[in-house]
Design a protein around this motif. Structure first.
Motif, mmCIF file in Angstrom:
data_model
loop_
_atom_site.group_PDB
_atom_site.id
_atom_site.type_symbol
_atom_site.label_atom_id
_atom_site.label_comp_id
_atom_site.label_asym_id
_atom_site.label_seq_id
_atom_site.Cartn_x
_atom_site.Cartn_y
_atom_site.Cartn_z
ATOM 1 N N GLU A 184 -14.819 -3.901 -6.705
ATOM 2 C CA GLU A 184 -14.331 -2.680 -6.053
ATOM 3 C C GLU A 184 -14.516 -1.464 -6.954
ATOM 4 O O GLU A 184 -14.646 -0.345 -6.479
ATOM 5 C CB GLU A 184 -12.842 -2.817 -5.704
ATOM 6 C CG GLU A 184 -12.587 -3.670 -4.485
ATOM 7 C CD GLU A 184 -11.112 -3.960 -4.272
ATOM 8 O OE1 GLU A 184 -10.793 -4.597 -3.270
ATOM 9 O OE2 GLU A 184 -10.275 -3.555 -5.112
ATOM 10 N N GLN B 16 0.835 -1.197 0.000
ATOM 11 C CA GLN B 16 0.000 0.000 0.000
ATOM 12 C C GLN B 16 0.867 1.243 0.000
ATOM 13 O O GLN B 16 1.910 1.282 0.628
ATOM 14 C CB GLN B 16 -0.902 0.003 1.242
ATOM 15 C CG GLN B 16 -1.777 -1.225 1.320
ATOM 16 C CD GLN B 16 -2.584 -1.273 2.592
ATOM 17 O OE1 GLN B 16 -2.533 -0.370 3.419
ATOM 18 N NE2 GLN B 16 -3.337 -2.342 2.761
ATOM 19 N N TYR C 126 -13.749 7.387 -10.829
ATOM 20 C CA TYR C 126 -12.458 6.752 -11.108
ATOM 21 C C TYR C 126 -12.626 5.636 -12.136
ATOM 22 O O TYR C 126 -12.569 4.454 -11.783
ATOM 23 C CB TYR C 126 -11.858 6.190 -9.812
ATOM 24 C CG TYR C 126 -11.766 7.221 -8.724
ATOM 25 C CD1 TYR C 126 -10.814 8.228 -8.776
ATOM 26 C CD2 TYR C 126 -12.659 7.207 -7.652
ATOM 27 C CE1 TYR C 126 -10.748 9.195 -7.788
ATOM 28 C CE2 TYR C 126 -12.597 8.168 -6.656
ATOM 29 C CZ TYR C 126 -11.643 9.157 -6.731
ATOM 30 O OH TYR C 126 -11.579 10.104 -5.761
ATOM 31 N N MET D 14 0.110 5.074 0.830
ATOM 32 C CA MET D 14 -0.922 6.018 1.277
ATOM 33 C C MET D 14 -0.784 7.386 0.603
ATOM 34 O O MET D 14 -1.686 8.203 0.687
ATOM 35 C CB MET D 14 -0.853 6.177 2.791
ATOM 36 C CG MET D 14 -1.383 4.971 3.520
ATOM 37 S SD MET D 14 -3.135 4.720 3.182
ATOM 38 C CE MET D 14 -3.214 2.944 3.091
ATOM 39 N N ARG E 191 -2.682 0.805 -3.956
ATOM 40 C CA ARG E 191 -1.996 -0.369 -4.499
ATOM 41 C C ARG E 191 -2.005 -0.301 -6.019
ATOM 42 O O ARG E 191 -2.958 0.204 -6.614
ATOM 43 C CB ARG E 191 -2.688 -1.650 -4.017
ATOM 44 C CG ARG E 191 -2.598 -1.825 -2.529
ATOM 45 C CD ARG E 191 -3.360 -3.031 -2.047
ATOM 46 N NE ARG E 191 -4.796 -2.905 -2.271
ATOM 47 C CZ ARG E 191 -5.699 -3.632 -1.627
ATOM 48 N NH1 ARG E 191 -5.317 -4.525 -0.743
ATOM 49 N NH2 ARG E 191 -6.976 -3.485 -1.872
ATOM 50 N N PRO F 264 -9.710 -11.071 1.422
ATOM 51 C CA PRO F 264 -8.698 -10.075 1.141
ATOM 52 C C PRO F 264 -7.393 -10.420 1.873
ATOM 53 O O PRO F 264 -7.444 -11.180 2.837
ATOM 54 C CB PRO F 264 -9.308 -8.793 1.712
ATOM 55 C CG PRO F 264 -10.410 -9.204 2.594
ATOM 56 C CD PRO F 264 -10.831 -10.574 2.197
ATOM 57 N N PRO F 265 -6.256 -9.898 1.469
ATOM 58 C CA PRO F 265 -6.065 -8.863 0.452
ATOM 59 C C PRO F 265 -5.883 -9.425 -0.956
ATOM 60 O O PRO F 265 -5.477 -8.702 -1.839
ATOM 61 C CB PRO F 265 -4.772 -8.193 0.918
ATOM 62 C CG PRO F 265 -3.993 -9.300 1.530
ATOM 63 C CD PRO F 265 -4.993 -10.255 2.118
ATOM 64 N N ILE G 153 -3.156 7.390 -3.333
ATOM 65 C CA ILE G 153 -4.469 6.738 -3.324
ATOM 66 C C ILE G 153 -5.288 7.182 -4.532
ATOM 67 O O ILE G 153 -5.337 8.371 -4.852
ATOM 68 C CB ILE G 153 -5.207 7.070 -2.012
ATOM 69 C CG1 ILE G 153 -4.567 6.277 -0.874
ATOM 70 C CG2 ILE G 153 -6.681 6.747 -2.111
ATOM 71 C CD1 ILE G 153 -5.147 6.559 0.469
ATOM 72 N N LEU G 154 -5.898 6.223 -5.211
ATOM 73 C CA LEU G 154 -6.825 6.498 -6.318
ATOM 74 C C LEU G 154 -6.244 7.411 -7.392
ATOM 75 O O LEU G 154 -6.891 8.344 -7.856
ATOM 76 C CB LEU G 154 -8.128 7.115 -5.773
ATOM 77 C CG LEU G 154 -9.019 6.163 -4.999
ATOM 78 C CD1 LEU G 154 -10.111 6.911 -4.281
ATOM 79 C CD2 LEU G 154 -9.630 5.134 -5.927
ATOM 80 N N SER H 45 -8.038 2.241 -3.987
ATOM 81 C CA SER H 45 -8.358 3.087 -2.843
ATOM 82 C C SER H 45 -7.423 2.870 -1.654
ATOM 83 O O SER H 45 -7.569 3.510 -0.622
ATOM 84 C CB SER H 45 -9.804 2.856 -2.410
ATOM 85 O OG SER H 45 -9.956 1.525 -1.992
ATOM 86 N N LEU H 46 -6.471 1.942 -1.766
ATOM 87 C CA LEU H 46 -5.457 1.786 -0.721
ATOM 88 C C LEU H 46 -4.071 2.104 -1.286
ATOM 89 O O LEU H 46 -3.065 1.758 -0.682
ATOM 90 C CB LEU H 46 -5.474 0.365 -0.159
ATOM 91 C CG LEU H 46 -6.560 0.069 0.868
ATOM 92 C CD1 LEU H 46 -6.812 -1.414 0.962
ATOM 93 C CD2 LEU H 46 -6.178 0.611 2.225
#
Lengths: 527, 307, 359
Positions: B262, B61, B270, B63, B83, B251-252, B66-67, B80-81
């Motif tokens: 998702e 991840q 998005y 941070m 990734r 998950p994950p 994100i997105l 959203s994480l």
């Protein structure tokens, strides 16, 4: 045959394109109608029986309780509603309520104290089987009556005196008792109407109410229409109609909002907040909701308090709230902001080095690696994101491997009852704005405490605090309790306090937003 | 339907070749099917070596990202994480293909055995077994799915986290998808039973099991292979439906169904989250469908010479 | 004369039904007498057919079979439900045990399981399906009747779309076997099943309701509201029907009697539509039974995304809520639909292909 079908189809398509039906929804005037989305069909509008927020929203607009919240006061005091005034004697063990005069039901009958008592009797009667009956268990003999041990309601501590006041005698002192009377389950009822129509008494044709709005139409799974009550005892509602659709899917509802079919949409998908936040229609406000992880304190290695502290120290709540990006407040203490008892400095805060220390104290190090632990949540995109983030954080800061398990809601609840996983997700929304509502949750005798943790000292503090009438003294007792819960024994990991997000069309003014998430629409003005 | 001449020619010319070689040469002439085959081989390759191909891990991840939309760092953007979507898509191929193929195999085994027994013995055995199949159609599948998931989640059959995440989804899918296969196999067995070679085998005193295994199964394998290639894309779709219902992979781990689930509700804000999983899913579905059609044309004797 | 009436009565009935469907699509309310008349007409036609073809004992057998199957399904579902983890009244805020006891008593959940089962089954005989646990005090039969109209509308329109798109596409495709049109149509039919409907449906909304603003995004209020959901629900079966039709038309074209017809010098189109189509529709008819039942009970995803007040949501939500009586209700309704549509399909089968003997 084939030709016929083709002709029929083309004519069909042609006529669809030219005859767009101009149906005004339910014949309501757009300028006088607030269009909202209540997401689902209310399970029932019978206010003695409902337990969910959708039903509550409708009920709060068509009915009223003895008292109501004063949301202008940051400490959330109470203001008169059906009761004109109230007072307590005998150290908050006896309460007396005086009803307002001249309040009329929609069928013209005047409200009497007996209607209030009837409502409570109905709530507590075992035959009603109301899920919220325990709300009034504080009243003398009420729980015995609900269990069927007492058959006669006269033995329960509710009386009407010669002055026409309602006198309530409690089992013991309960400082927050009037707050319970804001809740729909304690609203007055009309026994004669219920006897006449049976279960169908909540149909628009049969129902009798006294709130600012009347129930006009109820099309199941489609929409509810509320209309202004012209005979309302107080100031009349400013907007004539409320049209409440039942649209469960948030992305559909947002499209409807953006095409002007809805005036308000709550329930915004958290992953989309980052984009929705940029809209001028976006609004948010804090609510009394605590999102937390509980730990099963009997399952190794979580039976070791040092291991639990290590876990709590290793979770950076700021990272989670930044990720959610919806204005949530990171929490390490138990009582959420917006009511008294909120102490943000308390709790086991994020501190990776301390976390490692505690892990070592628990007996784990490079050679003796900590075992795998399980983290469970009920299926939901937000819970999933948070769980995945916590999983990554614990791996990074502590080297603990977490296995995530998602369960469908009822299976999840079943699991919490029978075999609580190592770590589980839960949320708590305030029933009434008092720290007791949050801290009582973790007592050893609470049905909602799934951690298997119990501390007699904690229990005593909570019991004592309820009977104290001085606010400062109470605050101190709750402070001690929170210290035991979040610093000493740590059976729980608070994560954040909740925020509700809304899209509100610019034509809507005075839309009710408050920490209890109560939506009474009588002040709403449409431009 | 061109002319009859080439058919005759083909029939006489390849008479010496085995049925299998014959079919393969016909398959090779079908361009769409061959491209599909190569695509599927490529997909299997990506799935097997996801670890070496993916630029990031599926669970790392970030941070600070994100997105995000597509960029030089994250070719397909991030979720959203934070990734990497490309990596999750590649690892997703691994999970989706595993689910689809293993489910197809499991349901093939159950379905064939069930269908073969039912068709071979006929009579009251057949009637009872087919009523069971009918009932499975009517009992709400969600009830069955939840039960299967609960049972297999509590069993803890595997230590490997990937396999662990897969089992319950796999079992839930297999349980509901063998039914169609059982019906087809039964029908084929019923037909084959009447054939001359089976009667011949029985008349010289061969046992039921032996005849089934030696004579019936090889002769009905064609339609079953075809059905299998058509069932795999169906399984990929069904896995996404499970993810939609919240009964998907743990998950994950990511699969295409998980990714699509998702992404779909965030389509407006998005779009990259839904476009790439959809493209991957759709391409795979096309590939398996064209391969399945090609195989049917190649294996089905009645269609011979009409390519 | 009689022969002629028989030959035309079926198409006439179909056209009449189609007319009714199209009318209801535009929201013209029908006089109740017309609806009742049609029902009577259908029953009479069905009865005449059964008697005339001496199918009486066959139909009785099937009905007895159906009752047995119905009973078995009810029993199995009833038992499986009790195995599901979590109870109907479990919720976020756990209820005190004494309140749980009151609720169990009210809903007869404290009785032994065989007693509950016996009560439920005896209720079935009087068409009493009990009351919902979640929607307090609402009888299941009433709830099912309330969601039926939207479900039937959506289902019938989708079915129509599936046949209207699927059959011609399949025939055209087969007639142009391996030519460009065939490839294009088959590509289209794979596209119809290539993506999950929870991706297709919001995509339709995004394009037609949000970007172009041609059609309403959701809800169920008239013809313009029907188009997107019908497209989302009907395109999948349309693709299946197209592929099936193509395959069976190809098979029929290769058979001897078509060669004869061609040799007789009948025109290509006439052969295609008169001889080929009639015979190649039988496989399509076979899958129509489950298809009708499936479409009439709808799709949970389509209903959810388009906010349609139909019954498909109950298939999922009742299980999620552990609302036992409602789960039983929708299950029995669905299996009833399935059994009935299979029976009708089998009867139609023998109508179209007299060689098939029903017994």
């Amino acid at each position: 045959m084939f030709k016929l079908i083709t002709v029929a189809l083309t004519s069909l398509l042609l006529s669809v394109s030219c005859t767009k039906k101009q149906k005004t929804e339910y014949g309501l005037d757009h300028k006088e109608t607030l269009k909202i989305n209540i997401t689902t069909e209310p399970p029932t509008l019978d206010w003695s029986k409902s337990t969910d927020t959708t039903s509550a929203l409708i009920q709060d607009n068509i009915m009223e309780g003895l008292v109501d919240y004063n949301f202008d006061d940051p400490d959330l005091s109470l203001k008169p509603s059906l009761a004109k005034e109230w007072s307590s004697t005998n150290k908050e063990q006896t309460w007396t309520f005086t009803l307002r005069k001249g309040v009329k039901w929609t069928d013209g009958v005047e409200l009497t104290p007996q209607h209030v008592v009837d409502g409570w009797e109905r709530l507590l009667s075992p035959a009603t089987a109301s899920e919220y009956a325990y709300f009034l268990y504080g009243i003398k003999n009420a729980s015995k009556y609900n269990k069927g041990e007492i058959k006669d309601f006269k033995e329960v501590g509710v009386k009407i005196n010669d002055k026409g006041q309602i006198v309530v005698e409690l089992e013991g002192p309960q400082s927050y008792f009037p707050y319970l009377l804001t809740h729909h389950c304690t609203y007055p009822v009309r026994k004669d109407i219920i006897a006449k129509h049976g279960d169908r008494w909540t149909n628009p044709a049969n129902i009798v109410t006294l709130g600012a709005y009347n129930l006009k139409t109820w099309e199941h799974d489609k929409a509810i229409v509320l209309e202004r009550n012209e005979n309302y005892y107080g100031e009349k509602a400013k907007t004539k109609n409320i049209l409440a659709y039942m649209i469960k899917e948030a992305s559909t509802a947002i499209t409807l909002f953006e095409t002007g079919k809805l005036d308000v949409q709550g329930n915004l998908p958290s992953a989309e907040l980052k984009a929705l936040k940029k809209k001028p229609e976006f609004k948010q406000n804090g609510i009394l909701l605590l999102y937390y992880y509980g730990m099963n304190t009997t399952k190794p290695p979580l039976n070791n308090v040092n291991f639990r502290k290590a876990i709590s120290h290793a979770i950076n709540r700021d990272e989670i709230t930044t990720m959610l990006d919806g204005g949530q407040k990171p929490m390490t203490s138990w009582v959420p902001p917006g009511m008294f008892g909120f102490e943000p400095e308390k709790g086991t805060k994020f501190n990776p080095s301390k976390a490692k220390e505690f892990l070592a104290k628990a007996g784990y190090n490079e050679e003796n690696k900590p075992p795998k632990i399980e983290l469970a949540y009920n299926t939901n995109e937000d819970h999933k994101r948070i769980a995945e983030n916590v999983q990554a954080q614990l791996k990074k800061h502590l080297g603990v491997t977490v296995e995530i398990k998602n369960e469908e809601w009822k299976s999840y609840l079943g699991k919490l009852k029978s075999n609580t996983p190592h770590i589980y997700r839960m949320g708590w929304v305030a029933d009434f704005p008092d720290p007791d509502n949050f801290l009582n949750l973790m007592t050893s005798y609470s049905d909602n405490n799934h951690t298997n943790w119990g501390n007699p000292q904690f229990d005593t503090l909570i019991k004592k605090a309820v009977s104290v009438d001085k606010k400062e003294e109470r605050r101190e007792l709750y402070s001690k309790a929170q210290k035991i819960l979040t610093e000493q024994d740590v059976p729980v990991i608070p994560i954040y306090s909740g925020v509700s997000h809304l899209l509100i069309n610019k034509r809507v003014q005075n839309y009710p937003m408050n920490v209890m998430g109560r939506r009474k629409f009588k002040e709403v003005v449409l431009k | 339907m061109t002319t009859i001449a080439p058919t005759l020619q083909a029939d006489t010319a390849v008479a010496s070749k085995s049925l299998w070689q014959d079919s393969m040469s016909r398959l090779k002439k079908n361009k769409a099917a061959m491209i599909s085959l190569y695509f599927i081989i490529f997909l299997c390759f990506v799935s097997l070596f996801a670890k070496y191909i993916a630029p990031y891990s599926f669970e790392t991840q970030n941070m600070d990202a994100i997105l995000q939309g597509p960029s030089s760092k994250y070719w397909l953007g991030t979720d959203s994480l934070g990734r990497d979507l490309l990596s999750r898509l590649i690892y997703g191929a691994r999970m989706s293909m595993a689910v689809a193929i293993f489910t197809a195999i499991i349901s093939l085994v159950i379905g064939s055995v069930f269908g073969a027994i039912s068709g071979w013995f006929g009579g009251w055995v057949d009637r009872i077994m087919m009523r069971i199949v009918d009932m499975l159609f009517s009992i709400p599948s969600l009830v069955l799915l939840i039960l299967v998931k609960v049972i297999f989640d509590s069993l803890n059959l595997f230590e490997n986290p990937e396999l662990k995440a897969l089992t319950s989804t796999l079992m839930a899918l297999s349980l509901t998808s063998w039914v169609t296969l059982a019906r087809v196999v039964r029908g084929q067995v019923l037909q084959a039973k009447e054939m001359l070679y089976v009667e011949a085998a029985r008349s010289i005193g061969a046992g039921s099991a032996y005849t089934l295994w030696k004579h019936v199964i090889p002769n009905i394998i064609g339609p079953i292979v075809v059905l299998l290639t058509l069932q795999i894309p169906g399984n990929i779709l069904f896995e996404s439906f499970l993810a939609f219902l919240g009964l998907g992979l743990q998950p994950p781990f990511s699969s295409w169904g998980v990714l699509a689930n998702e992404g779909w509700s965030l389509m407006r804000s998005y779009p990259h989250l839904i476009i790439w999983p959809s493209v991957a899913m759709a391409l795979t579905l096309y590939a398996f469908s064209y391969l399945g059609d090609g195989l049917r044309d190649a294996l089905d004797p009645k269609m011979r010479g009409r390519m | 004369m009689i022969e002629k009436i028989r030959a035309y009565s079926f198409p006439a009935l179909l056209v009449w039904l189609l007319f009714l469907v199209i009318n209801s699509f535009f929201g013209f309310s029908m006089h109740p007498l017309v609806i009742k008349g049609t029902m009577v007409l259908l029953v009479v036609a069905f009865g005449y057919y059964v008697v005339n073809m001496k199918l009486f004992s066959y139909v009785t057998h099937r009905i007895i079979d159906a009752f047995l199957a119905f009973f078995a399904i009810a029993t199995m579902t009833f038992l499986l439900l009790r195995l599901l983890p979590g109870g109907p009244f479990d919720q976020e805020k756990t209820l005190p045990p004494e309140i749980m006891a009151n609720i169990a008593k009210k809903y007869n959940l404290d009785a032994p399981i065989y007693q509950q089962y016996f009560d439920y089954i005896s209720g079935l005989f009087t068409l009493d399906l009990g009351e919902s646990y979640k929607y307090i005090g609402r009888p299941i039969t009433e709830m099912l009747i309330e969601v039926l109209p939207a479900s039937v509308e959506l289902g019938v329109f989708s079915l129509l779309l599936a046949f209207i798109l699927g059959i011609p596409a399949g025939v055209l495709s087969a007639a142009n076997h391996n030519k460009f049109l065939d490839r294009l149509l088959m590509f289209g039919s794979i596209s119809g099943v290539a993506l999950p409907s929870f991706v297709v449906a919001p995509f339709l909304i995004l394009i037609f309701a949000f970007k172009l603003e041609w059609l309403p995004a959701a809800l169920w209020d008239g013809p313009s509201y029907y188009i997107l959901p019908v497209l989302a629900l009907g395109s999948r079966p349309a693709a299946t029907i197209a592929r099936l039709t193509r395959a069976s038309v190809l098979e029929v074209i290769a058979s001897d009697y078509i060669r004869t017809a061609k040799a007789k010098g009948l025109s290509r189109l006439k052969v295609l539509f008169k001889h080929v189509l009639k015979n190649s529709l039988l496989p399509v008819l076979t899958i129509s039974g489950p298809l009708v039942a499936g479409l009439l009970s709808g799709s949970f995803i389509v209903e959810l995304i388009f906010a349609i007040p139909g019954m498909a949501k109950h298939f999922v939500q009742s299980v999620n809520n552990r609302d036992y009586p409602l789960i039983m209700g929708v299950t029995l309704l669905y299996s009833g639909l399935l059994i009935l549509s299979n029976l009708i399909v089998d009867l139609l089968y023998s109508y179209f292909d007299p060689r098939i003997k029903l017994s």
